[in-house]
Design a protein around this motif. Structure first.
Motif, PDB file in Angstrom:
ATOM      1  N   LYS A 165       0.813  -1.223   0.000  1.00 43.23           N
ATOM      2  CA  LYS A 165       0.000   0.000   0.000  1.00 43.23           C
ATOM      3  C   LYS A 165       0.848   1.276   0.000  1.00 43.23           C
ATOM      4  O   LYS A 165       0.406   2.315  -0.445  1.00 43.23           O
ATOM      5  N   ILE A 166       2.046   1.197   0.562  1.00 40.29           N
ATOM      6  CA  ILE A 166       2.908   2.382   0.706  1.00 40.29           C
ATOM      7  C   ILE A 166       4.272   2.072   0.107  1.00 40.29           C
ATOM      8  O   ILE A 166       4.882   1.054   0.416  1.00 40.29           O
ATOM      9  N   ASN A 167       4.745   2.972  -0.728  1.00 37.87           N
ATOM     10  CA  ASN A 167       6.047   2.823  -1.379  1.00 37.87           C
ATOM     11  C   ASN A 167       7.156   2.687  -0.327  1.00 37.87           C
ATOM     12  O   ASN A 167       7.173   3.421   0.656  1.00 37.87           O
ATOM     13  N   LEU A 168       8.063   1.781  -0.547  1.00 36.71           N
ATOM     14  CA  LEU A 168       9.166   1.520   0.383  1.00 36.71           C
ATOM     15  C   LEU A 168       9.946   2.792   0.710  1.00 36.71           C
ATOM     16  O   LEU A 168      10.263   3.059   1.867  1.00 36.71           O
ATOM     17  N   ASP A 169      10.238   3.599  -0.311  1.00 37.59           N
ATOM     18  CA  ASP A 169      11.002   4.834  -0.080  1.00 37.59           C
ATOM     19  C   ASP A 169      10.239   5.838   0.775  1.00 37.59           C
ATOM     20  O   ASP A 169      10.843   6.641   1.484  1.00 37.59           O
ATOM     21  N   ASP A 170       8.900   5.809   0.727  1.00 39.74           N
ATOM     22  CA  ASP A 170       8.101   6.724   1.545  1.00 39.74           C
ATOM     23  C   ASP A 170       8.156   6.352   3.024  1.00 39.74           C
ATOM     24  O   ASP A 170       7.914   7.196   3.886  1.00 39.74           O
ATOM     25  N   LEU A 171       8.461   5.095   3.312  1.00 35.45           N
ATOM     26  CA  LEU A 171       8.539   4.640   4.708  1.00 35.45           C
ATOM     27  C   LEU A 171       9.809   5.114   5.411  1.00 35.45           C
ATOM     28  O   LEU A 171       9.844   5.211   6.625  1.00 35.45           O
TER      29      LEU A 171
END
Length: 112
Positions: free
Chosen positions: A49-55
């Motif tokens: 659901k959420i891009n790895l880089d955004d985490l």
């Protein structure tokens, strides 16, 4: 509803997320990243659901402390090995996931 809040006790947005659900009488499970990081399976579910880089919290203390802005690294590996690099809170409700303080989304979950 199966709410999981992933964060740290010191994070203000994590505290606000906990308060949001407590005030509405919604039970949740809290996972403290100071005590235990994410498993590979948990991270895989979140990254659907959420891009790895955004985490990755590039503004965070841990990122700066480790000087990661000057290094080449595998984001997934770093997040699994050092959970304090994650942006928080990560709030999960089944297959739904939010990053940060997002009461508008959570209200929809509750009202269903």
């Amino acid at each position: 509803m199966n709410i999981q809040i992933i964060g740290t006790r010191k994070c203000n947005d994590t505290k606000k997320a906990e308060r949001f659900f407590k005030e509405r009488g919604v039970k949740f499970h809290f996972k403290d990243l100071n005590e235990k990081g994410l498993t590979k399976g948990e991270l895989d579910n979140i990254t659907r659901k959420i891009n790895l880089d955004d985490l990755l919290d590039k503004e965070g203390r841990q990122y700066k402390k480790r000087n990661l802005e000057y290094m080449v690294y595998d984001t997934e590996e770093e997040l699994l090995n050092d959970p304090l690099l994650l942006k928080t809170p990560i709030v999960r409700n089944g297959n739904e996931v939010t990053l940060g303080y997002q009461p508008e989304v959570w209200k929809k979950w509750i009202s269903g």
